[in-house]
Write a protein that holds these residues in place. Structure first.
Motif, PDB file in Angstrom:
ATOM      1  N   ALA A  13      11.367   0.848   2.191  1.00  0.00           N
ATOM      2  CA  ALA A  13       9.972   0.544   2.534  1.00  0.00           C
ATOM      3  C   ALA A  13       9.374   1.624   3.433  1.00  0.00           C
ATOM      4  CB  ALA A  13       9.887  -0.807   3.234  1.00  0.00           C
ATOM      5  N   ASP A  14       8.133   1.991   3.155  1.00  0.00           N
ATOM      6  CA  ASP A  14       7.398   2.965   3.961  1.00  0.00           C
ATOM      7  C   ASP A  14       6.175   2.275   4.563  1.00  0.00           C
ATOM      8  OD1 ASP A  14       6.032   5.036   5.100  1.00  0.00           O
ATOM      9  OD2 ASP A  14       5.666   6.139   3.227  1.00  0.00           O
ATOM     10  N   PRO A  15       6.234   1.878   5.842  1.00  0.00           N
ATOM     11  CA  PRO A  15       5.104   1.152   6.442  1.00  0.00           C
ATOM     12  C   PRO A  15       3.818   1.960   6.484  1.00  0.00           C
ATOM     13  CG  PRO A  15       6.697   1.812   8.120  1.00  0.00           C
ATOM     14  CD  PRO A  15       7.340   2.080   6.793  1.00  0.00           C
ATOM     15  N   ASP A  16       3.916   3.295   6.406  1.00  0.00           N
ATOM     16  CA  ASP A  16       2.703   4.107   6.421  1.00  0.00           C
ATOM     17  C   ASP A  16       1.844   3.873   5.182  1.00  0.00           C
ATOM     18  OD1 ASP A  16       3.252   5.203   8.860  1.00  0.00           O
ATOM     19  OD2 ASP A  16       4.073   7.080   8.071  1.00  0.00           O
ATOM     20  N   ARG A  17       2.456   3.445   4.082  1.00  0.00           N
ATOM     21  CA  ARG A  17       1.664   3.128   2.890  1.00  0.00           C
ATOM     22  C   ARG A  17       0.711   1.979   3.179  1.00  0.00           C
ATOM     23  NH1 ARG A  17       5.132   1.109  -1.262  1.00  0.00           N
ATOM     24  NH2 ARG A  17       3.216   0.999  -2.479  1.00  0.00           N
ATOM     25  N   ALA A  18       1.207   0.958   3.871  1.00  0.00           N
ATOM     26  CA  ALA A  18       0.343  -0.166   4.230  1.00  0.00           C
ATOM     27  C   ALA A  18      -0.686   0.260   5.268  1.00  0.00           C
ATOM     28  CB  ALA A  18       1.185  -1.328   4.764  1.00  0.00           C
ATOM     29  N   TRP A  19      -0.258   1.026   6.255  1.00  0.00           N
ATOM     30  CA  TRP A  19      -1.164   1.465   7.314  1.00  0.00           C
ATOM     31  C   TRP A  19      -2.333   2.270   6.745  1.00  0.00           C
ATOM     32  CZ3 TRP A  19      -3.503   0.950  11.564  1.00  0.00           C
ATOM     33  CH2 TRP A  19      -4.087   2.018  12.245  1.00  0.00           C
ATOM     34  N   ASP A  20      -2.063   3.105   5.756  1.00  0.00           N
ATOM     35  CA  ASP A  20      -3.120   3.932   5.189  1.00  0.00           C
ATOM     36  C   ASP A  20      -4.218   3.083   4.564  1.00  0.00           C
ATOM     37  OD1 ASP A  20      -4.035   6.664   4.630  1.00  0.00           O
ATOM     38  OD2 ASP A  20      -3.790   6.096   2.523  1.00  0.00           O
ATOM     39  N   ARG A  21      -3.851   1.928   4.021  1.00  0.00           N
ATOM     40  CA  ARG A  21      -4.854   1.043   3.433  1.00  0.00           C
ATOM     41  C   ARG A  21      -5.533   0.197   4.503  1.00  0.00           C
ATOM     42  NH1 ARG A  21      -3.209  -1.282  -2.408  1.00  0.00           N
ATOM     43  NH2 ARG A  21      -5.398  -1.895  -2.171  1.00  0.00           N
ATOM     44  N   ILE A  22      -4.762  -0.276   5.463  1.00  0.00           N
ATOM     45  CA  ILE A  22      -5.320  -1.136   6.502  1.00  0.00           C
ATOM     46  C   ILE A  22      -6.346  -0.383   7.347  1.00  0.00           C
ATOM     47  CG2 ILE A  22      -4.749  -2.358   8.652  1.00  0.00           C
ATOM     48  CD1 ILE A  22      -2.054  -3.094   7.288  1.00  0.00           C
ATOM     49  N   ARG A  23      -6.029   0.832   7.749  1.00  0.00           N
ATOM     50  CA  ARG A  23      -6.895   1.569   8.674  1.00  0.00           C
ATOM     51  C   ARG A  23      -8.224   1.989   8.056  1.00  0.00           C
ATOM     52  NH1 ARG A  23      -6.737   7.333   8.874  1.00  0.00           N
ATOM     53  NH2 ARG A  23      -5.583   8.252   7.122  1.00  0.00           N
ATOM     54  N   ARG A  24      -8.317   1.926   6.726  1.00  0.00           N
ATOM     55  CA  ARG A  24      -9.541   2.321   6.038  1.00  0.00           C
ATOM     56  C   ARG A  24     -10.365   1.129   5.552  1.00  0.00           C
ATOM     57  NH1 ARG A  24      -8.948   7.794   4.518  1.00  0.00           N
ATOM     58  NH2 ARG A  24      -6.806   8.562   4.784  1.00  0.00           N
ATOM     59  N   SER A  25      -9.889  -0.079   5.847  1.00  0.00           N
ATOM     60  CA  SER A  25     -10.491  -1.256   5.222  1.00  0.00           C
ATOM     61  C   SER A  25     -11.357  -2.064   6.187  1.00  0.00           C
ATOM     62  CB  SER A  25      -9.377  -2.165   4.678  1.00  0.00           C
ATOM     63  OG  SER A  25      -9.927  -3.311   4.078  1.00  0.00           O
ATOM     64  N   ASP A  26     -12.464  -2.582   5.647  1.00  0.00           N
ATOM     65  CA  ASP A  26     -13.306  -3.516   6.389  1.00  0.00           C
ATOM     66  C   ASP A  26     -12.839  -4.961   6.212  1.00  0.00           C
ATOM     67  OD1 ASP A  26     -15.153  -1.747   7.571  1.00  0.00           O
ATOM     68  OD2 ASP A  26     -16.261  -1.573   5.692  1.00  0.00           O
TER      69      ASP A  26
END
Length: 281
Positions: free
Chosen positions: A131-144
Motif C-alpha cells: 500500500a502507498d498512502p501517498d496515492r490516497a493523499w494525492d486525491r484527498i488534498r485536491r478534493s472539495d
C-alpha cells in the motif's frame, strides 16, 4: 457490509485451511456449477484480499473473485463436509475442512488480468504490504469532498467502511464534513498510521475495537457495548448517547446515503481561516 479487516482475516483463514492443497470444489446451489467443475481437483495456491474484495487463487492463474456485499458469508468449518444446506454458491473441501460461500454479490472465475484490474482500481489498503498512502493523499488534498465521504470511497482508500470511518475521524478530532483539501499532510499521515494499527488489530481479534485503554468498560466502570458488530467504539451507532471523552451527546446525520456519527465537541465544525489551494507538496 464487512470491512477490510474481515476480508483479510478470511483470506488468512482460507490459506491456513486450504493453501497449497488439492481441493474439491462444487456449487450445491448451481449458480457457479460450471466454474466449480473447472476448478475441481486443482491446487488452491493462496487467498488474498484487497479492500473489500477477496481473490482465491488456483493453479493456472485462475482466481475466484468474491465480494460479500451486505449479507454474504464465507464460513470455514473443520471436519468432513456434510450435505450442503441452503443456497451455497461455492463449496471448497479438503479432507479435514470445508468452506461454504453464501449470499455474495460477486462470485466470478477470472484470470490474472481481471484480478490485477480490480486491485489496481482500488485505493491503498492499510492492510496490504504494497500500500502507498501517498496515492490516497494525492486525491484527498485536491478534493472539495467531505473527509467522511472520501474515506468511504474505495477508489481513494480501500477497506475502510462506516465503522472505521467514524472512529478514526473521532480519534483524530476531525470534523467528518471538513473538505479534504483543508487537511494537512501531517494529519493524513497520523490518520493512515492509525488505520494500519486499528485494522491489524481487527484482523487479530475478529472485531472492531477503537477505544483507548482509559475508555474501556473496565477503566470507566461502564457496561460493555452490546451490538451485532461487537467491539468498543466511541461514536459509531452511539447517537443520543454520551461521549466517553467530553460527555456531549453523540450526533448522527446522513452523508452520501450513509449514516454519519460524530461528537460535536470533540469534532467541532471546521472553519477555514482563508481560502487556500491544495495543501502539501
Amino acid at each position: 457490509m464487512p470491512e477490510g479487516h474481515t476480508l483479510h482475516r478470511l483470506a488468512r483463514d482460507l490459506d491456513v485451511a486450504f493453501g497449497g492443497r488439492r481441493v474439491r470444489t462444487s456449487s450445491p446451489q448451481g449458480r457457479f456449477a460450471a466454474e466449480a467443475a473447472a476448478l475441481d481437483g486443482a491446487v488452491l495456491v493462496q487467498a488474498e484480499s484487497g479492500g473489500k474484495h477477496l481473490f482465491v487463487e488456483f493453479v493456472g492463474d485462475r482466481f475466484v473473485h468474491v465480494h460479500l456485499g451486505l449479507i454474504g458469508k464465507f464460513d470455514i468449518t473443520a471436519g468432513t463436509a456434510p450435505p450442503a444446506v441452503g443456497a451455497v454458491r461455492l463449496r471448497i473441501e479438503h479432507e479435514d475442512s470445508y468452506a461454504d460461500l453464501r449470499g455474495a454479490i460477486t462470485c466470478d472465475l477470472v484470470g490474472r488480468a481481471r484480478r490485477d484490474q480490480v486491485i489496481g482500481e482500488l485505493g491503498p489498503d492499510p492492510l496490504r504490504a504494497d500500500a502507498d498512502p501517498d496515492r490516497a493523499w494525492d486525491r484527498i488534498r485536491r478534493s472539495d469532498r467531505a473527509l467522511g465521504d472520501l474515506l468511504m470511497d474505495q477508489k481513494v482508500l480501500a477497506g475502510v467502511g462506516n465503522v472505521y470511518r467514524a472512529e478514526v475521524l473521532f480519534r483524530h478530532r476531525l470534523d467528518p464534513r471538513r473538505p479534504g483539501r483543508t487537511l494537512r499532510r501531517g494529519q493524513w499521515v497520523e490518520v493512515w498510521e492509525d488505520l494500519v494499527c486499528l485494522l491489524a488489530e481487527g484482523v487479530r481479534t475478529g472485531r472492531i475495537d477503537t477505544v483507548r485503554p482509559e475508555h474501556t468498560p473496565e477503566a470507566m466502570g461502564r457496561p460493555a457495548r452490546k451490538d451485532d458488530h461487537g467491539g468498543e467504539v466511541y461514536v459509531y451507532r452511539r447517537d443520543g448517547q454520551r461521549c466517553f471523552v467530553c460527555d456531549s451527546v453523540v450526533r448522527t446525520s446522513d452523508l452520501k446515503g450513509r449514516n454519519l456519527f460524530w461528537c460535536p465537541r470533540c469534532q467541532p465544525t471546521f472553519r477555514s481561516r482563508a481560502t487556500k489551494g491544495p495543501s502539501g507538496p
